[in-house]
Design a protein around this motif. Structure first.
Motif, PDB file in Angstrom:
ATOM      1  N   ALA A  46      44.331   3.901 -21.183  1.00 44.09           N
ATOM      2  CA  ALA A  46      44.719   3.048 -22.307  1.00 44.09           C
ATOM      3  C   ALA A  46      45.493   1.853 -21.758  1.00 44.09           C
ATOM      4  N   LEU A  47      44.969   0.659 -21.979  1.00 40.67           N
ATOM      5  CA  LEU A  47      45.573  -0.549 -21.412  1.00 40.67           C
ATOM      6  C   LEU A  47      46.705  -1.088 -22.273  1.00 40.67           C
ATOM      7  N   ASP A  48      47.734  -1.575 -21.605  1.00 41.06           N
ATOM      8  CA  ASP A  48      48.836  -2.265 -22.286  1.00 41.06           C
ATOM      9  C   ASP A  48      48.663  -3.762 -22.023  1.00 41.06           C
ATOM     10  N   TYR A  49      47.620  -4.318 -22.615  1.00 41.72           N
ATOM     11  CA  TYR A  49      47.265  -5.712 -22.360  1.00 41.72           C
ATOM     12  C   TYR A  49      48.270  -6.662 -23.014  1.00 41.72           C
ATOM     13  N   ARG A  50      48.308  -7.894 -22.512  1.00 42.90           N
ATOM     14  CA  ARG A  50      49.237  -8.893 -23.049  1.00 42.90           C
ATOM     15  C   ARG A  50      48.850  -9.296 -24.474  1.00 42.90           C
ATOM     16  N   GLN A  51      49.890  -9.541 -25.302  1.00 40.77           N
ATOM     17  CA  GLN A  51      49.671  -9.842 -26.713  1.00 40.77           C
ATOM     18  C   GLN A  51      50.591 -10.969 -27.182  1.00 40.77           C
ATOM     19  N   PRO A  52      50.232 -11.607 -28.325  1.00 40.37           N
ATOM     20  CA  PRO A  52      51.177 -12.508 -28.973  1.00 40.37           C
ATOM     21  C   PRO A  52      52.432 -11.720 -29.402  1.00 40.37           C
ATOM     22  N   PRO A  53      53.571 -12.364 -29.583  1.00 43.78           N
ATOM     23  CA  PRO A  53      53.716 -13.827 -29.563  1.00 43.78           C
ATOM     24  C   PRO A  53      53.895 -14.431 -28.173  1.00 43.78           C
ATOM     25  N   ASP A  54      54.082 -13.603 -27.151  1.00 39.66           N
ATOM     26  CA  ASP A  54      54.299 -14.145 -25.812  1.00 39.66           C
ATOM     27  C   ASP A  54      53.016 -14.663 -25.174  1.00 39.66           C
ATOM     28  N   TRP A  55      51.887 -14.055 -25.556  1.00 40.38           N
ATOM     29  CA  TRP A  55      50.600 -14.432 -25.000  1.00 40.38           C
ATOM     30  C   TRP A  55      49.576 -14.538 -26.118  1.00 40.38           C
ATOM     31  N   ALA A  81      44.432 -14.185 -22.848  1.00 41.42           N
ATOM     32  CA  ALA A  81      45.171 -13.247 -21.999  1.00 41.42           C
ATOM     33  C   ALA A  81      44.680 -11.798 -22.125  1.00 41.42           C
ATOM     34  N   PRO A  82      44.496 -11.255 -23.354  1.00 41.51           N
ATOM     35  CA  PRO A  82      44.010  -9.869 -23.430  1.00 41.51           C
ATOM     36  C   PRO A  82      42.638  -9.686 -22.779  1.00 41.51           C
ATOM     37  N   LEU A  83      41.766 -10.662 -22.951  1.00 39.54           N
ATOM     38  CA  LEU A  83      40.430 -10.592 -22.354  1.00 39.54           C
ATOM     39  C   LEU A  83      40.518 -10.609 -20.830  1.00 39.54           C
ATOM     40  N   GLU A  84      41.374 -11.445 -20.291  1.00 35.39           N
ATOM     41  CA  GLU A  84      41.548 -11.494 -18.836  1.00 35.39           C
ATOM     42  C   GLU A  84      42.043 -10.155 -18.305  1.00 35.39           C
ATOM     43  N   ASP A  85      42.988  -9.539 -19.011  1.00 34.29           N
ATOM     44  CA  ASP A  85      43.512  -8.237 -18.593  1.00 34.29           C
ATOM     45  C   ASP A  85      42.416  -7.172 -18.619  1.00 34.29           C
ATOM     46  N   ALA A  93      36.190   1.831 -25.498  1.00 33.95           N
ATOM     47  CA  ALA A  93      36.513   2.225 -26.868  1.00 33.95           C
ATOM     48  C   ALA A  93      37.710   1.417 -27.328  1.00 33.95           C
ATOM     49  N   GLY A  94      37.752   1.126 -28.620  1.00 39.97           N
ATOM     50  CA  GLY A  94      38.880   0.384 -29.158  1.00 39.97           C
ATOM     51  C   GLY A  94      38.871   0.414 -30.668  1.00 39.97           C
ATOM     52  N   ASP A  95      40.045   0.239 -31.238  1.00 42.90           N
ATOM     53  CA  ASP A  95      40.167   0.222 -32.697  1.00 42.90           C
ATOM     54  C   ASP A  95      40.693  -1.124 -33.160  1.00 42.90           C
ATOM     55  N   SER A  96      40.170  -1.600 -34.284  1.00 45.00           N
ATOM     56  CA  SER A  96      40.632  -2.834 -34.921  1.00 45.00           C
ATOM     57  C   SER A  96      40.555  -4.006 -33.939  1.00 45.00           C
ATOM     58  N   ALA A  97      41.683  -4.635 -33.599  1.00 46.52           N
ATOM     59  CA  ALA A  97      41.649  -5.711 -32.612  1.00 46.52           C
ATOM     60  C   ALA A  97      41.150  -5.197 -31.263  1.00 46.52           C
ATOM     61  N   GLY A  98      41.408  -3.917 -30.979  1.00 42.86           N
ATOM     62  CA  GLY A  98      40.897  -3.331 -29.744  1.00 42.86           C
ATOM     63  C   GLY A  98      39.385  -3.214 -29.745  1.00 42.86           C
ATOM     64  N   GLY A  99      38.784  -3.025 -30.926  1.00 45.55           N
ATOM     65  CA  GLY A  99      37.330  -3.054 -31.028  1.00 45.55           C
ATOM     66  C   GLY A  99      36.790  -4.438 -30.740  1.00 45.55           C
ATOM     67  N   ASN A 100      37.499  -5.446 -31.221  1.00 46.88           N
ATOM     68  CA  ASN A 100      37.165  -6.829 -30.885  1.00 46.88           C
ATOM     69  C   ASN A 100      37.214  -7.028 -29.371  1.00 46.88           C
ATOM     70  N   LEU A 101      38.296  -6.560 -28.746  1.00 42.09           N
ATOM     71  CA  LEU A 101      38.472  -6.753 -27.319  1.00 42.09           C
ATOM     72  C   LEU A 101      37.404  -6.016 -26.511  1.00 42.09           C
ATOM     73  N   ALA A 102      37.008  -4.832 -26.952  1.00 40.92           N
ATOM     74  CA  ALA A 102      35.939  -4.093 -26.264  1.00 40.92           C
ATOM     75  C   ALA A 102      34.644  -4.900 -26.267  1.00 40.92           C
ATOM     76  N   LEU A 103      34.319  -5.487 -27.414  1.00 38.08           N
ATOM     77  CA  LEU A 103      33.086  -6.261 -27.529  1.00 38.08           C
ATOM     78  C   LEU A 103      33.115  -7.527 -26.681  1.00 38.08           C
ATOM     79  N   VAL A 104      34.186  -8.305 -26.811  1.00 37.58           N
ATOM     80  CA  VAL A 104      34.202  -9.576 -26.093  1.00 37.58           C
ATOM     81  C   VAL A 104      34.325  -9.358 -24.586  1.00 37.58           C
TER      82      VAL A 104
END
Length: 337
Positions: A120-129, A133-137, A158-169
């Motif tokens: 399970a990744l702890d990718y970078r998120q707003p508001p700092d990023w 950034a999440p895609l790069e991670d 696998a991912g849920d909600s925004a994580g599902g978005n991140l899995a796809l992109v």
């Protein structure tokens, strides 16, 4: 190409109760909140603290991870895990809250039902990023798994909600980079359209028990700042899915994001990619997190396990975990050991 759509009826009184509480208490509170940078930072800590109260069995072994320089955690549940299977999990939280810690109620069950190690990744998120950034991670962590010796044939996104978005992109970016794609992907209540233009945004506005539209639009702007939210790498409902691996998409029929899931399945069908769309009647957003109380959530996770088993090679049949991860003890309110 195969595209299946299957409906699952709501059967439990627990589901009815959760919807009633959500619409009557949770959603009105969220609707009154004033979103800001300070609120986003507070939400990250508060959500972790609340969700850590969800029970995790004693046979779940958790260790901190740094994979390709990206932090996260490994989870291994039970003795039936196959050592070369990895579910790379991208947590949800509208791209501004949530973490591997907050999603353990989902990730330890995925390890169990998929018989896989979960990263399970702890990718970078707003508001700092913000984007990208999440895609790069995500790309960096996946490349590190390949470099470590894991085969793409035995990796599941696998991912849920925004994580599902991140899995796809992430799969779309890997395709651009001509890197091997994972064996398959599981998308739970995916947020596929950050322009918030889907039909269910309007049609399910009163049915949705958790997410107010105003909050969705705010966090979309905070993530896509400086970029067009209609870009396929931000809103994958507008992307070409040619060459993507088999997808399993699960969504509740009352969700604000219901049409995002449907459009993802339609894009897969248009591109000739295999996709199973499972619509769970009157289930709330990412209902899988409530599997301790909600029977439909347990069934949905079993369906994920069956999907994963069907798309991983039989060559890992006899590969079992040789060493366990370290158990993480009780965490404080900041989510630290």
């Amino acid at each position: 190409m195969k595209n299946n759509k299957k409906h699952y009826p709501a059967l439990s009184w627990q589901g009815r109760a959760i919807n009633t509480v959500g619409r009557g208490m949770v959603k009105p509170v969220i609707s009154r909140l004033k979103f800001s940078r300070r609120f986003m930072k507070f939400s990250q800590l508060g959500f972790d603290a609340v969700t850590l109260a969800l029970p995790v069995p004693s046979d779940v072994h958790i260790s901190r991870a740094q994979v390709g320089g990206v932090p996260g955690e490994w989870l291994i549940t039970g003795r039936r895990v196959r050592s070369n299977r990895v579910v790379l999990y991208f947590h949800g939280g509208a791209y501004f809250f949530g973490s591997p810690r907050s999603h353990r109620a989902v990730t330890w069950r995925l390890s169990h039902y998929c018989r896989a190690k979960v990263l399970a990744l702890d990718y970078r998120q707003p508001p700092d990023w913000a984007y990208p950034a999440p895609l790069e991670d995500a790309v960096r962590a996946y490349k590190a798994l390949l470099d470590t010796g894991y085969s793409s044939e035995h990796i599941v996104f696998a991912g849920d909600s925004a994580g599902g978005n991140l899995a796809l992109v992430t799969m779309l970016r890997l395709r651009e980079l001509k890197l091997p794609l994972p064996s398959s992907a599981v998308l739970i209540s995916p947020w596929g359209d950050l322009t918030c233009s889907g039909d269910s945004i309007r049609d399910n506005a009163d049915k949705e028990p958790l997410i107010p539209l105003g909050a969705l639009k705010f966090v979309s702007a905070s993530y896509s700042q400086g970029y067009d939210p209609a870009s396929p790498m931000i809103s994958p409902v507008f992307a070409d899915f040619t060459g993507l691996p088999p997808l399993l998409v699960q969504v509740g029929s009352n969700e604000l994001l219901y049409s995002d899931a449907v459009r993802i399945a339609e894009q897969a069908e248009k591109a000739g990619a295999d996709c199973q769309l499972q619509v769970w009647d009157r289930m709330p957003h990412v209902f899988h997190a409530l599997a301790a109380w909600l029977p439909e959530a347990g069934l949905a996770l079993q369906e994920i396990g069956a999907f994963v088993h069907g798309h991983l090679s039989d060559r890992d049949r006899d590969r079992h975990v040789r060493a366990r991860a370290t158990v993480v003890g009780r965490l404080d309110s900041a989510g630290k050991g």
